[in-house]
Structures are given as structure tokens and as C-alpha cells.
Scaffold this motif. Structure first.
Motif, short mmCIF file in Angstrom:
data_model
loop_
_atom_site.label_atom_id
_atom_site.label_comp_id
_atom_site.label_asym_id
_atom_site.label_seq_id
_atom_site.Cartn_x
_atom_site.Cartn_y
_atom_site.Cartn_z
N LEU A 91 0.86 -1.30 -0.15
CA LEU A 91 -0.13 0.01 0.05
C LEU A 91 1.01 1.24 0.03
O LEU A 91 1.77 1.32 0.52
CB LEU A 91 -1.00 -0.01 1.34
CG LEU A 91 -1.94 -1.30 1.18
CD1 LEU A 91 -2.75 -1.08 2.57
CD2 LEU A 91 -2.88 -1.13 0.05
N VAL A 92 0.68 2.31 -0.87
CA VAL A 92 1.27 3.71 -0.84
C VAL A 92 0.26 4.44 -0.60
O VAL A 92 -0.85 4.61 -1.13
CB VAL A 92 1.90 3.76 -2.29
CG1 VAL A 92 2.64 5.12 -2.36
CG2 VAL A 92 2.78 2.81 -2.49
N SER A 93 0.77 5.49 0.43
CA SER A 93 -0.31 6.54 0.58
C SER A 93 0.52 7.74 0.76
O SER A 93 1.62 7.91 0.99
CB SER A 93 -1.02 6.32 1.95
OG SER A 93 0.04 6.22 3.17
N ASP A 94 -0.20 8.91 0.29
CA ASP A 94 0.62 10.33 0.34
C ASP A 94 -0.23 11.31 1.44
O ASP A 94 -1.39 11.15 1.71
CB ASP A 94 0.34 11.09 -0.90
CG ASP A 94 1.11 10.00 -2.00
OD1 ASP A 94 1.96 9.23 -1.60
OD2 ASP A 94 0.89 10.27 -3.30
N SER A 95 0.60 12.06 1.96
CA SER A 95 0.06 13.15 2.78
C SER A 95 1.09 14.30 2.37
O SER A 95 2.17 14.35 2.35
CB SER A 95 0.29 12.64 4.45
OG SER A 95 1.72 12.51 4.62
N GLN A 96 0.13 15.45 2.55
CA GLN A 96 0.75 16.90 2.44
C GLN A 96 0.30 17.64 3.64
O GLN A 96 -0.91 17.63 3.90
CB GLN A 96 0.21 17.32 1.18
CG GLN A 96 0.44 16.53 -0.16
CD GLN A 96 0.32 17.42 -1.33
OE1 GLN A 96 -0.38 18.32 -1.34
NE2 GLN A 96 0.25 16.41 -2.32
N THR A 97 1.20 18.43 4.17
CA THR A 97 0.75 19.30 5.14
C THR A 97 1.61 20.65 4.92
O THR A 97 2.62 20.60 4.34
CB THR A 97 1.28 18.70 6.70
OG1 THR A 97 2.61 18.46 6.57
CG2 THR A 97 0.66 17.53 6.98
N SER A 98 1.11 21.81 5.26
CA SER A 98 1.44 23.12 5.24
C SER A 98 1.59 23.93 6.57
O SER A 98 0.77 23.49 7.42
CB SER A 98 0.77 23.84 4.49
OG SER A 98 0.77 23.58 2.94
N THR A 99 2.89 24.03 7.11
CA THR A 99 2.92 24.69 8.58
C THR A 99 3.55 26.03 8.46
O THR A 99 4.32 26.42 7.46
CB THR A 99 4.07 23.84 9.42
OG1 THR A 99 5.43 23.67 8.54
CG2 THR A 99 3.36 22.22 9.29
#
Length: 472
Positions: A91-99
Motif C-alpha cells: 500500500l502507498v499513501s501520500d500526505s501533504q501538510t503546510s506549516t
């Protein structure tokens, strides 16, 4: 008839010589003396202003080296975008966050083997060297003013001599014409008088041109037009002997003192370079607030750590840096030897110049006395027919040459006396006692040496000093 012409010839020559003697008398009233010229040069010199600014820049280097020993605090704000790709089994999952982060960071040097302290000491030695260099510039500015003043005085006296020469030769021409009318002299004598008068007028024009040039040089050196020149300045006290002058100059000349401080600064720089290649320990700390976009989470963060670094290999740069600082130090040491030799040579040359000028003036005074006696005798003999017009003109020219040599020797002696002062390091406003506001190099240094913060009282005092100097 011939006796009347002779009497008139005698009276006209006497009248002309009376004018010449009166023209050579010292002037009583004067607006500008040598002290005025020195004060003007000190107060208006752009070269002094330039080197005072360089000294203030050297003062700031001390403040910069002091600041390197203190904590450095920065406020930072950072927007950051993070992209993370997670792989779990197949399984491949992406996550994006802006701080967004804002906070305070602190950095404090804890240990560098003393390199920063050595940098501070080297900067202080450079300040002392720059102060002495400023004094040498001051000597140069003041000696230029002395030279300009003496040149104006010399050219003014030369113009007076030439004007008197024209008057005397004009009277001689009229006397020759009168004697020609009664047959005592020939047309050749009249032509000879006319030729000498024309030459005298040409020399007067040259002297007046030289005076205009000298006044222009004076304006450049002093900052204002010369007024009525007071005359020869009083000679400063000369040293007891040439050995005494050399001994004093070697101990006190600003060029030597500046070179000595430069050597000390170079030695400290070599040591600092060596220390900077050792271990370095720095404390770093951060505290702030982090906000993650897309939710309402706020995180208070704080961190602290100690960083230890030790240079190991930099492609040969480390060893080259040490060798370079050592070579620079060696060149500065060699310069000290050269400066010392140059000062000794300058003192010897100035002392000999002064002694020679004094002997030349004594000889010139005797020459003027003898030439005056000869002229008076030949002139009297000419009225009796025992001397020709050529004899009188030759004697008058000899007297003029003697007077010209006399004023040149007098100016040369005064100039040599002040050159001797300068060669010993004594031609400064403070040592001469000039009526000026002496520039205090310690005032600015004392305000900045502790590297005051912009909001401190000391910084406000510094602003007032800069405003007084016209630098704000």
C-alpha cells in the motif's frame, strides 16, 4: 650744464634706491601669519576628514569583534510545505501538510580556543596604528600649509624686488637720456638702459604670475585666500644635535609607532588563525509556535543543543590560511624596518638642510651688504664720469641677484626648520599649540568599543557625537 645733469642723475638714482629700500622694509600690519595658515589647513582639510572617518571605521571593527563574543538572537518566520509518501507492504499513501513557524533563535559561542578574543586584541592594535597614521596625515597637511605660506611670502617679496628694479632702471634710463642730450654718453648707453628695463618688466610679469600660482596653491592647502602676509614666522626651537633629533624621532614619530602597532596586530592575527583551526563549541536554542494549515492545531516548540565542530580537512585551505597570515606578518615586520630607516634618513636630511639654509642666509646677507656698497660706489663714480652706464647696470643687477638670493635663503631656512619638526613627529596641532579644537580620537572609540545596542543610552550618545561631526 653737465654738473646740473650729474646732480639730477644722482638725485634720481638716490630716489629710486630709496623706493627700493622702503619696499624691502618689513611690513607692520598683517592679517595672515603662519599660525592662521596652519589653523585654516587643520580646520578645512578634506584629507584629515577622510582619515578620521577611516579611524572611526577601525573603531567599529573593535565593536564587531566584541559582538562576536555575545549571544546572537534572531526572530524568524517560516512557511513550509511537506510532502510525505508512505509505503506499507503493497500500500502507498501520500500526505501533504503546510506549516507556519514563528519564533526566536539564539546562538552563543562557548569556546573557540580564544580566537575571538585574539581578533578583538588585533582590532584594538589596528585602532592604535590608525591613530598614529592620522597624526602622520596631520603632519603632512600642516607642512603643506607651511610650504604654501612660505611660497606666497617668497613670491610677494620677489614681486616687490622686481617692481623696485623696474623703478630703478626707469630712473637710470631717464638719466641716460639726459646725459645723452648733453653728450656725456652715447646712443649705445641709452639703448643698453632700454634693454635692461624691458628685461626687468618681463621678469616682473613672470614674478607676478608666480605669485598668482602661489596664492592658488595656498587656497588649496589652507582653504581660504591669503590676506596680507605677516612675514617670516618665528623659527621653532631646533634640537641640540642631530643625534638628539634622531633619538627623539625614533621614539615618537607617528609612522614608526603606527608600524609597531601593525606588527602587534599581525602577530595576534597569526595566533587567531591558528586558534580558529581548533575545536569550536556553540550553544543553539529555539523557541516558537508552529501552526499546521488545515486544522486548528498549534504547537509550542522549544529546542536547545550544543554543537561541537573540529576542522579536519578542507583541501589544503587550512594550512594555506596560516601560511598566508605568517607571510603578511613578515611583510609588516619588514615594513617597520623600512619605516625606521626612512625616518632616520629624513631627520638627517632635514637637519642638514636647516644647517645649510642658515649658512646660506648668512652668506646672502653678506653678499647683499657688499653688493649695496659696490652699487653705491659705482653709481657715485658714474656721476663723476669714472664709470660707464654698463658698470652701473651691472652693479644694479648684482645687487638685485643678491637680494633675490637673500629672500630665497630666508624662506628656505624657515621651511627647513618646519621640515625638521615634521621629521621628528612634532608638526601636529597639539604640539604646536594651535588655537583649534583638537580632534579627540578616543571620544568615538570609547562610545563604540563596547558595541552598544541601538536602543541603549550609549548609542544615543553616539548619535549626538555623529550629529556634532555632521555625519548624521
Amino acid at each position: 650744464m653737465r654738473r646740473a645733469v650729474k646732480n639730477r642723475f644722482s638725485r634720481t638714482i638716490l630716489a629710486a634706491m630709496g623706493i627700493a629700500v622702503f619696499g624691502m622694509m618689513p611690513r607692520v600690519a598683517a592679517a595672515d601669519n603662519l599660525a592662521d595658515a596652519l589653523i585654516g589647513a587643520y580646520n578645512t582639510s578634506g584629507l584629515l576628514e577622510q582619515n578620521r572617518a577611516l579611524l572611526r571605521a577601525a573603531d567599529e571593527d573593535v565593536a564587531i569583534s566584541v559582538a562576536a563574543l555575545r549571544p546572537i538572537i534572531d526572530w524568524t518566520a517560516r512557511v513550509q510545505r511537506n510532502l510525505v509518501e508512505n509505503r506499507t507492504g503493497g500500500l502507498v499513501s501520500d500526505s501533504q501538510t503546510s506549516t507556519f513557524f514563528t519564533g526566536i533563535s539564539l546562538q552563543q559561542l562557548l569556546y573557540d580556543g580564544g580566537a575571538s578574543q585574539l581578533a578583538k586584541s588585533a582590532a584594538q592594535e589596528t585602532v592604535l596604528a590608525t591613530r598614529q597614521s592620522l597624526l602622520q596625515v596631520e603632519q603632512s597637511v600642516l607642512f603643506t600649509a607651511v610650504s604654501a605660506y612660505m611660497n606666497v611670502l617668497l613670491q610677494e617679496e620677489n614681486v616687490v624686488l622686481r617692481q623696485n628694479n623696474v623703478r630703478v632702471l626707469g630712473e637710470e634710463l631717464r638719466a641716460s637720456q639726459d646725459r645723452f642730450e648733453v653728450g656725456e654718453v652715447t646712443r649705445t648707453d641709452v639703448a643698453l638702459s632700454e634693454s635692461r628695463l624691458a628685461g626687468a618688466r618681463a621678469n616682473l610679469a613672470d614674478a607676478q604670475g608666480a605669485l598668482i600660482t602661489a596664492r592658488a596653491v595656498y587656497v588649496n592647502a589652507v582653504g581660504n585666500e591669503p590676506g596680507k602676509i605677516a612675514g617670516q614666522p618665528r623659527l621653532p626651537q631646533r634640537p641640540a644635535s642631530i643625534d638628539a633629533a634622531v633619538a627623539f624621532g625614533v621614539r615618537n614619530h607617528p609612522s614608526i609607532l603606527a608600524a609597531q602597532h601593525q606588527v602587534k596586530a599581525a602577530n595576534l592575527t597569526v595566533e587567531r588563525t591558528r586558534k580558529s583551526l581548533g575545536p569550536n563549541v556553540t550553544l543553539r536554542a529555539d523557541i516558537g509556535l508552529t501552526n499546521t494549515y488545515g486544522n486548528s492545531n498549534y504547537n509550542d516548540t522549544a529546542s536547545a543543543g550544543v554543537l561541537f565542530t573540529q576542522p579536519v580537512y578542507a583541501g589544503g585551505r587550512l594550512a594555506a590560511t596560516i601560511r598566508r597570515s605568517m607571510a603578511t606578518r613578515d611583510s609588516i615586520k619588514a615594513n617597520l624596518l623600512n619605516v625606521n630607516k626612512d625616518v632616520i634618513q629624513a631627520i638627517n636630511e632635514a637637519y642638514v638642510r636647516f644647517e645649510t639654509a642658515g649658512a646660506s642666509l648668512t652668506a646672502s646677507n653678506e653678499r647683499v651688504r657688499a653688493a649695496q656698497v659696490a652699487f653705491d660706489g659705482i653709481r657715485e663714480e658714474a656721476t663723476l664720469g669714472a664709470r660707464t652706464t654698463l658698470d652701473v647696470l651691472t652693479a644694479e643687477q648684482e645687487l638685485l641677484d643678491a637680494q633675490t638670493a637673500q629672500i630665497s635663503a630666508r624662506a628656505e631656512r624657515s621651511l627647513a626648520a618646519y621640515q625638521l619638526l615634521s621629521s621628528q613627529g612634532l608638526l601636529t596641532a597639539e604640539r604646536l599649540g594651535l588655537a583649534v579644537q583638537i580632534y579627540d580620537p578616543t571620544l568615538y572609540y570609547n562610545l563604540v568599543k563596547g558595541a552598544p545596542a541601538k536602543v541603549s543610552k550609549q548609542s544615543k550618545d553616539l548619535d549626538r557625537v555623529l550629529e556634532a561631526l555632521g555625519k548624521k
